[in-house]
Design an enzyme around this catalytic site. Structure first.
Site, PDB file in Angstrom:
ATOM      1  N   CYS A   2       0.855  -1.196   0.000  1.00  0.00           N
ATOM      2  CA  CYS A   2       0.000   0.000   0.000  1.00  0.00           C
ATOM      3  C   CYS A   2       0.891   1.247   0.000  1.00  0.00           C
ATOM      4  O   CYS A   2       1.965   1.256   0.564  1.00  0.00           O
ATOM      5  CB  CYS A   2      -0.939   0.090   1.188  1.00  0.00           C
ATOM      6  SG  CYS A   2      -2.011  -1.309   1.410  1.00  0.00           S
ATOM      7  N   ARG A  31       3.744  -0.371  -4.930  1.00  0.00           N
ATOM      8  CA  ARG A  31       3.586  -0.878  -3.567  1.00  0.00           C
ATOM      9  C   ARG A  31       2.254  -1.601  -3.353  1.00  0.00           C
ATOM     10  O   ARG A  31       1.995  -2.125  -2.269  1.00  0.00           O
ATOM     11  CB  ARG A  31       3.698   0.270  -2.577  1.00  0.00           C
ATOM     12  CG  ARG A  31       5.082   0.842  -2.475  1.00  0.00           C
ATOM     13  CD  ARG A  31       5.138   1.877  -1.400  1.00  0.00           C
ATOM     14  NE  ARG A  31       4.990   1.270  -0.102  1.00  0.00           N
ATOM     15  CZ  ARG A  31       5.972   1.066   0.750  1.00  0.00           C
ATOM     16  NH1 ARG A  31       7.183   1.443   0.443  1.00  0.00           N
ATOM     17  NH2 ARG A  31       5.762   0.513   1.918  1.00  0.00           N
ATOM     18  N   TRP A  81      -3.163  -2.649  -1.351  1.00  0.00           N
ATOM     19  CA  TRP A  81      -2.952  -4.097  -1.512  1.00  0.00           C
ATOM     20  C   TRP A  81      -3.792  -4.723  -0.422  1.00  0.00           C
ATOM     21  O   TRP A  81      -3.493  -4.591   0.767  1.00  0.00           O
ATOM     22  CB  TRP A  81      -1.466  -4.422  -1.330  1.00  0.00           C
ATOM     23  CG  TRP A  81      -1.137  -5.857  -1.643  1.00  0.00           C
ATOM     24  CD1 TRP A  81      -0.780  -6.369  -2.858  1.00  0.00           C
ATOM     25  CD2 TRP A  81      -1.122  -6.958  -0.719  1.00  0.00           C
ATOM     26  NE1 TRP A  81      -0.560  -7.726  -2.743  1.00  0.00           N
ATOM     27  CE2 TRP A  81      -0.756  -8.114  -1.445  1.00  0.00           C
ATOM     28  CE3 TRP A  81      -1.389  -7.095   0.631  1.00  0.00           C
ATOM     29  CZ2 TRP A  81      -0.651  -9.361  -0.869  1.00  0.00           C
ATOM     30  CZ3 TRP A  81      -1.280  -8.350   1.214  1.00  0.00           C
ATOM     31  CH2 TRP A  81      -0.909  -9.469   0.462  1.00  0.00           C
ATOM     32  N   ASN A 105      -1.836   2.248   6.054  1.00  0.00           N
ATOM     33  CA  ASN A 105      -1.053   1.068   5.655  1.00  0.00           C
ATOM     34  C   ASN A 105      -0.824   0.230   6.896  1.00  0.00           C
ATOM     35  O   ASN A 105      -0.572   0.788   7.963  1.00  0.00           O
ATOM     36  CB  ASN A 105       0.337   1.471   5.148  1.00  0.00           C
ATOM     37  CG  ASN A 105       0.287   2.072   3.778  1.00  0.00           C
ATOM     38  OD1 ASN A 105      -0.756   2.105   3.153  1.00  0.00           O
ATOM     39  ND2 ASN A 105       1.427   2.564   3.322  1.00  0.00           N
ATOM     40  N   GLY A 106      -0.833  -1.092   6.756  1.00  0.00           N
ATOM     41  CA  GLY A 106      -0.574  -1.949   7.910  1.00  0.00           C
ATOM     42  C   GLY A 106      -1.823  -2.716   8.293  1.00  0.00           C
ATOM     43  O   GLY A 106      -2.771  -2.835   7.505  1.00  0.00           O
ATOM     44  N   GLU A 458      15.404 -19.297  -7.624  1.00  0.00           N
ATOM     45  CA  GLU A 458      15.167 -17.905  -8.029  1.00  0.00           C
ATOM     46  C   GLU A 458      14.489 -17.860  -9.414  1.00  0.00           C
ATOM     47  O   GLU A 458      13.562 -17.085  -9.641  1.00  0.00           O
ATOM     48  CB  GLU A 458      16.505 -17.145  -8.027  1.00  0.00           C
ATOM     49  CG  GLU A 458      16.540 -15.781  -8.702  1.00  0.00           C
ATOM     50  CD  GLU A 458      15.596 -14.744  -8.095  1.00  0.00           C
ATOM     51  OE1 GLU A 458      14.986 -15.010  -7.053  1.00  0.00           O
ATOM     52  OE2 GLU A 458      15.446 -13.673  -8.717  1.00  0.00           O
ATOM     53  N   LYS A 462      10.772 -16.314 -10.076  1.00  0.00           N
ATOM     54  CA  LYS A 462      10.524 -15.209 -11.024  1.00  0.00           C
ATOM     55  C   LYS A 462       9.498 -15.622 -12.060  1.00  0.00           C
ATOM     56  O   LYS A 462       8.604 -14.869 -12.414  1.00  0.00           O
ATOM     57  CB  LYS A 462      11.859 -14.848 -11.696  1.00  0.00           C
ATOM     58  CG  LYS A 462      12.141 -13.419 -11.834  1.00  0.00           C
ATOM     59  CD  LYS A 462      12.650 -12.669 -10.648  1.00  0.00           C
ATOM     60  CE  LYS A 462      12.071 -12.953  -9.312  1.00  0.00           C
ATOM     61  NZ  LYS A 462      12.746 -12.319  -8.202  1.00  0.00           N
ATOM     62  N   GLU A 465       5.998 -15.755 -10.484  1.00  0.00           N
ATOM     63  CA  GLU A 465       5.524 -14.426 -10.075  1.00  0.00           C
ATOM     64  C   GLU A 465       4.939 -13.636 -11.239  1.00  0.00           C
ATOM     65  O   GLU A 465       3.927 -12.975 -11.092  1.00  0.00           O
ATOM     66  CB  GLU A 465       6.695 -13.592  -9.512  1.00  0.00           C
ATOM     67  CG  GLU A 465       7.048 -13.841  -8.065  1.00  0.00           C
ATOM     68  CD  GLU A 465       8.176 -12.946  -7.595  1.00  0.00           C
ATOM     69  OE1 GLU A 465       9.288 -13.000  -8.187  1.00  0.00           O
ATOM     70  OE2 GLU A 465       7.968 -12.174  -6.652  1.00  0.00           O
ATOM     71  N   HIS A 481      13.028 -38.019  -6.573  1.00  0.00           N
ATOM     72  CA  HIS A 481      12.300 -38.229  -5.312  1.00  0.00           C
ATOM     73  C   HIS A 481      10.948 -37.523  -5.340  1.00  0.00           C
ATOM     74  O   HIS A 481      10.392 -37.227  -4.295  1.00  0.00           O
ATOM     75  CB  HIS A 481      13.147 -37.734  -4.135  1.00  0.00           C
ATOM     76  CG  HIS A 481      14.442 -38.465  -4.029  1.00  0.00           C
ATOM     77  ND1 HIS A 481      14.519 -39.795  -3.694  1.00  0.00           N
ATOM     78  CD2 HIS A 481      15.719 -38.068  -4.260  1.00  0.00           C
ATOM     79  CE1 HIS A 481      15.786 -40.180  -3.710  1.00  0.00           C
ATOM     80  NE2 HIS A 481      16.536 -39.148  -4.061  1.00  0.00           N
ATOM     81  N   LYS A 575       5.516  -4.930  -3.772  1.00  0.00           N
ATOM     82  CA  LYS A 575       6.973  -4.832  -3.685  1.00  0.00           C
ATOM     83  C   LYS A 575       7.482  -4.948  -2.260  1.00  0.00           C
ATOM     84  O   LYS A 575       8.482  -5.600  -1.993  1.00  0.00           O
ATOM     85  CB  LYS A 575       7.382  -3.479  -4.280  1.00  0.00           C
ATOM     86  CG  LYS A 575       8.878  -3.246  -4.341  1.00  0.00           C
ATOM     87  CD  LYS A 575       9.466  -3.975  -5.498  1.00  0.00           C
ATOM     88  CE  LYS A 575      10.956  -3.938  -5.547  1.00  0.00           C
ATOM     89  NZ  LYS A 575      11.481  -5.150  -6.209  1.00  0.00           N
TER      90      LYS A 575
HETATM   91  C1  G6P Z   1       8.188  -9.442  -1.882  1.00  0.00           C
HETATM   92  C2  G6P Z   1       8.736  -9.074  -3.244  1.00  0.00           C
HETATM   93  C3  G6P Z   1       9.925  -9.955  -3.571  1.00  0.00           C
HETATM   94  C4  G6P Z   1      10.977  -9.847  -2.468  1.00  0.00           C
HETATM   95  C5  G6P Z   1      10.391 -10.190  -1.089  1.00  0.00           C
HETATM   96  C6  G6P Z   1      11.351  -9.845   0.035  1.00  0.00           C
HETATM   97  O1  G6P Z   1       7.630 -10.702  -1.941  1.00  0.00           O
HETATM   98  O2  G6P Z   1       7.733  -9.217  -4.241  1.00  0.00           O
HETATM   99  O3  G6P Z   1      10.475  -9.561  -4.809  1.00  0.00           O
HETATM  100  O4  G6P Z   1      12.032 -10.715  -2.746  1.00  0.00           O
HETATM  101  O5  G6P Z   1       9.215  -9.404  -0.875  1.00  0.00           O
HETATM  102  O6  G6P Z   1      11.522  -8.465   0.075  1.00  0.00           O
HETATM  103  P1  G6P Z   1      12.762  -7.696   0.661  1.00  0.00           P
HETATM  104  O7  G6P Z   1      12.465  -6.254   0.393  1.00  0.00           O
HETATM  105  O8  G6P Z   1      12.796  -8.001   2.131  1.00  0.00           O
HETATM  106  O9  G6P Z   1      13.971  -8.177  -0.034  1.00  0.00           O
END
Ligand code: G6P
Length: 580
Positions: A2, A31, A81, A105-106, A458, A462, A465, A481, A575
């Site tokens: 947010c 955000r 969000w 926010n929160g 990773e 990605k 996501e 397995h 984010k």
């Molecule tokens: C969210 C983002 C990810 C990120 C994760 C951890 O899920 O979408 O891209 O890796 O948070 O965030 P940070 O800011 O703690 O690295």
């Protein structure tokens, strides 16, 4: 998670502030972006509120077509969000009760208790609305706006960044922060409160970050900050380092592509700027604690650190670590990795360790964020502003920073590695073609051994996501397995096979997939007949993970593009995850 922006004209200035709010919301959209809204007071102190489901562009059009006959003089905006309550106009912020409008926010954990204690019927399904309800209630009891706001905040349990305005006292803007960032900015004509310095770029040269429990009251052309005991305090004024270059796409189609293109340079910049604040060799073991992509940077570093230094490394997911009562060792160093520096689970995990008196080191990209401020030792990574919701270049800077904690600079051939990463970026045609082949897979399985295993995680993260294709990463030796049961002609396997000590074993695992009619893309060395492959320059155990990372980022990006998806704002994600 947010975004918030609030604007107050100084001296009842004549400027209309709706554009300022909308433009700031556009910068904050990364955000959270399921719905948004704006509330403002005009020059006869009437509240106008416009809320909308979907992207800021929609809100912007609605605001433009709104027949405004008086200028907006103070206002608040929010991009959401969803946590409590579905995505709908009713649940979008700002919330309004009588003449009070708030954005939050929160999470207010005790909103149900407060609602029943004060006999409040919430109109929305959100926890946030209780804030405007309580302020309005206390004003009925003859408290003024500021007193009512302070009383409300003292009752809240949970996390918040809040801004509020009031029809009865239109020349005041109030904010409060606990667990969710909030910063103040100012210009000649206006005072601002925002959840993020990016909202203030092009508005304010300076930013003042509120600290936990702070309340800010903006009136009479100035802001006054009170700490959690309502004592007036001064907080540091810092330069707003977010530049226009940070927030433009530099001629590329998406922030994510721009950020992948920056990866080689981020590697070099992180290397040049690295300064080690702590000798990790004096610790018996290390804990690397993080979420998401940052957690995978920790997993990668475990391979390097244990191999190079022989120090035991435990890698932990912050949301598990903070609640499971882990056995902690006072002779360990606890390292917290976060791009945003605000991820609530990482922050709270760190606070648990600080409470026990153990040493903490943070590795964080965003200046002045909570995690970097509160840790004992600190390293800022130099990835630059990352706006694409899926983290890319930050991973590169985190991984290199962790490596630099144990390896002398002269043993890292950064220029050679950066050149190899660049050659991957230059092969965009290959990734575009590949995207066509894998975009309709039912599942994509990434696999690798050694340092290629964290990169497989990773890559899969990605891919899922931003393309919404089910993807998983697994150690190549583990496929038999379980994951091998998934293999058929609708499944693609991405084999990360650089020319390292595991190469032959990894290729044998690839053969097991082929034997079951799976389709294969090999990224690394060599080629399997009748299957796709892309060669990367071999830069050894240190360099290959960086180059493979750029390759898996490119593959995910072009696959999402081929599906016509919004890569910068994937559905349901945000984010900076400031709620649990
Ligand atoms: C969210 C983002 C990810 C990120 C994760 C951890 O899920 O979408 O891209 O890796 O948070 O965030 P940070 O800011 O703690 O690295």
């Amino acid at each position: 998670m947010c975004g918030i922006i609030a604007v107050l004209n100084k001296d009842n200035g004549a400027n209309d502030i709706t554009n300022v709010i909308i433009e700031a919301l556009e910068r904050l959209e990364y955000r959270g972006y399921d719905s948004s809204g704006i509330a403002y007071l005009d020059s006869i102190n009437k509240t106008h509120r416009i809320r909308s489901v979907g992207r800021i562009e929609k809100l912007s059009n609605e605001v433009k077509s709104y027949a405004l006959d008086k200028k907006a003089i103070v206002g608040i905006g929010h991009t959401r969000w969803a946590t409590h309550g579905v995505v709908s106009v009713k649940n979008a912020h700002p919330h309004k009760t009588d003449g009070i409008s708030i954005a939050h926010n929160g999470i207010i954990e005790n909103y149900k208790e407060l609602s029943s204690q004060f006999n409040i019927n919430l109109e929305s399904d959100t926890d946030s609305e209780v804030i405007s309800q309580l302020i309005a209630k206390f004003m009925e009891d003859d408290l003024n706006f500021e007193e009512s706001f302070k009383k409300t905040v003292s009752l809240l349990r949970g996390t918040y960044g809040i801004v509020a305005i009031c029809e009865e006292e239109p020349n005041i803007l109030i904010g409060a922060k606990k667990g969710s960032p909030l910063a103040i900015g100012y210009s000649v004509d206006q005072i601002y409160i925002a959840s993020d310095a990016i909202a203030l770029s092009s508005l304010s040269e300076n930013v003042i970050y509120l600290q936990e429990g702070d309340i800010v009251v903006c009136k009479n052309n100035k802001y006054t900050i009170y700490d959690k005991d309502f004592k007036e305090v001064a907080r540091e004024i810092t330069n707003n380092i977010v530049s226009m270059k940070d927030i433009t796409k530099c001629g590329l189609e998406d922030y994510m592509l721009k950020e992948i293109h920056e990866e080689p340079n981020v590697l070099l910049k992180t290397f040049e700027n690295f300064e080690n604040p702590v000798d990790i060799k004096k610790y018996k073991s290390l804990y690397l604690i993080a979420c998401g992509t940052s957690h995978y940077a920790g997993l990668l570093a475990k391979y390097w650190i244990e191999d190079i230094s022989g120090i035991l490394v435990n890698v932990e997911i912050a949301s598990e670590f903070r609640y499971r009562n882990p056995v902690l060792d006072k002779d360990s160093l606890y390292i917290f990795i976060s791009q945003s520096g605000e991820t609530i689970d990482t922050l709270c995990a760190m606070r648990n360790v600080i409470d026990r008196g153990f040493d903490t080191l943070s590795i964080v990209n965003v200046e002045n964020s909570s995690i970097i401020r509160e840790s004992k030792y600190k390293i800022r990574t130099h990835a630059g502003m990352e706006i694409g919701v899926a983290s890319t270049k930050a991973f590169i800077s985190q991984a290199l920073t962790l490596l630099l904690l144990i390896l002398e600079k002269n043993k890292i051939p950064t220029h050679k590695i950066a050149e190899s990463m660049q050659s991957v970026i230059d092969m965009s045609d290959f990734f575009e073609d590949m995207a066509q082949k894998i975009r309709n897979s039912r599942t994509i399985i990434y696999m690798g051994r050694g340092t290629s295993y964290p990169i497989s995680l990773e890559g899969a993260l990605k891919m899922k996501e931003i393309t919404y294709v089910s993807s998983e990463g697994c150690p190549a030796g583990e496929i038999k397995h379980g994951p091998i049961a998934l293999i058929d002609t609708d499944v693609y396997a991405v084999i990360l096979a650089p020319h390292d000590r595991y190469y032959e074993k990894t290729i044998s695992n690839a053969q097991e997939i082929i034997a079951r009619n799976g389709r294969i893309l090999t990224i690394g060395s060599g080629r399997i007949q009748n299957h796709d492959s892309i060669e990367i320059n071999n830069t050894g155990d240190i360099g290959n993970p960086f180059v493979l990372t750029t390759a898996v980022h490119m593959l995910a990006y072009y696959t999402a593009k081929s599906k016509g998806l919004d890569v910068d704002k994937p559905r349901n994600l945000a984010k900076s995850v400031t709620v649990e």
